[in-house]
Motif scaffolding. Structure first.
Motif, PDB file in Angstrom:
ATOM      1  N   ASN A 116     -17.340  -7.300   3.639  1.00  0.00           N
ATOM      2  CA  ASN A 116     -17.420  -8.652   4.195  1.00  0.00           C
ATOM      3  C   ASN A 116     -17.141  -9.684   3.110  1.00  0.00           C
ATOM      4  OD1 ASN A 116     -17.978  -8.061   6.906  1.00  0.00           O
ATOM      5  ND2 ASN A 116     -20.163  -7.915   6.526  1.00  0.00           N
ATOM      6  N   ASP A 117     -17.734  -9.495   1.931  1.00  0.00           N
ATOM      7  CA  ASP A 117     -17.503 -10.414   0.808  1.00  0.00           C
ATOM      8  C   ASP A 117     -16.033 -10.389   0.383  1.00  0.00           C
ATOM      9  OD1 ASP A 117     -20.196 -11.003   0.827  1.00  0.00           O
ATOM     10  OD2 ASP A 117     -20.667  -9.775  -0.932  1.00  0.00           O
ATOM     11  N   LEU A 118     -15.475  -9.196   0.246  1.00  0.00           N
ATOM     12  CA  LEU A 118     -14.098  -9.061  -0.217  1.00  0.00           C
ATOM     13  C   LEU A 118     -13.079  -9.583   0.798  1.00  0.00           C
ATOM     14  CD1 LEU A 118     -14.354  -5.609  -1.967  1.00  0.00           C
ATOM     15  CD2 LEU A 118     -13.864  -7.791  -3.078  1.00  0.00           C
ATOM     16  N   SER A 119     -13.442  -9.563   2.079  1.00  0.00           N
ATOM     17  CA  SER A 119     -12.502 -10.041   3.097  1.00  0.00           C
ATOM     18  C   SER A 119     -12.181 -11.522   2.881  1.00  0.00           C
ATOM     19  CB  SER A 119     -13.045  -9.797   4.504  1.00  0.00           C
ATOM     20  OG  SER A 119     -14.150 -10.637   4.771  1.00  0.00           O
ATOM     21  N   GLU A 120     -13.150 -12.291   2.404  1.00  0.00           N
ATOM     22  CA  GLU A 120     -12.900 -13.698   2.112  1.00  0.00           C
ATOM     23  C   GLU A 120     -11.932 -13.827   0.937  1.00  0.00           C
ATOM     24  OE1 GLU A 120     -16.544 -15.853   1.581  1.00  0.00           O
ATOM     25  OE2 GLU A 120     -17.430 -14.953   3.364  1.00  0.00           O
ATOM     26  N   GLU A 121     -12.124 -12.989  -0.057  1.00  0.00           N
ATOM     27  CA  GLU A 121     -11.288 -13.015  -1.255  1.00  0.00           C
ATOM     28  C   GLU A 121      -9.834 -12.623  -0.963  1.00  0.00           C
ATOM     29  OE1 GLU A 121     -11.308 -10.423  -5.284  1.00  0.00           O
ATOM     30  OE2 GLU A 121     -13.261 -11.114  -4.579  1.00  0.00           O
ATOM     31  N   PHE A 122      -9.646 -11.621  -0.112  1.00  0.00           N
ATOM     32  CA  PHE A 122      -8.298 -11.137   0.194  1.00  0.00           C
ATOM     33  C   PHE A 122      -7.592 -11.982   1.246  1.00  0.00           C
ATOM     34  CE2 PHE A 122      -9.675  -7.609  -2.273  1.00  0.00           C
ATOM     35  CZ  PHE A 122      -8.517  -7.033  -2.768  1.00  0.00           C
TER      36      PHE A 122
END
Length: 113
Positions: free
Chosen positions: A47-53
């Motif tokens: 979930n955190d990484l989805s914002e980054e990508f």
């Protein structure tokens, strides 16, 4: 379009081909199960990484117990398993939870960043 559960799109045996295999963007699929404690930890990291990508990668999750056909087709034996698809083909896979920095590297490699 399938249900979105947070940033991760919920896919099923019925929607897998349309959502994952026909996607114009690379897709990472989190094969998980309700009984799997590491899966819950991994989902928070994804979930955190989805914002980054952002728009470079679609994040999806598939309940392997409820959707055994797809899990079997991709020989998913352990939870959690991540598989990255690009152009309908498997380009990377990983089994087990890992630190967010290792997940980031895995995803960048999988999408060819």
């Amino acid at each position: 379009m399938p249900d979105k559960t947070g940033p991760l799109v919920e896919v099923t045996d019925a929607t897998f081909a349309d959502v994952v295999l026909k996607s114009e963007r690379p897709v990472v699929v989190d094969f998980w199960a309700d009984w799997c404690a590491p899966c819950k930890v991994l989902e928070r990291s994804l979930n955190d990484l989805s914002e980054e990508f952002g728009d470079r990668l679609v994040f999806a999750k598939l309940d392997a117990d409820a959707n055994p056909e797809t899990a079997r087709a991709y020989k998913v034996m352990s939870m959690p398993t991540l598989i990255v698809f690009r152009g309908g083909e498997v380009v990377a896979s990983a089994v087990g939870n890992r630190p967010k920095i290792a997940l980031r590297q895995f995803l960048e490699t999988g999408i060819g960043a």
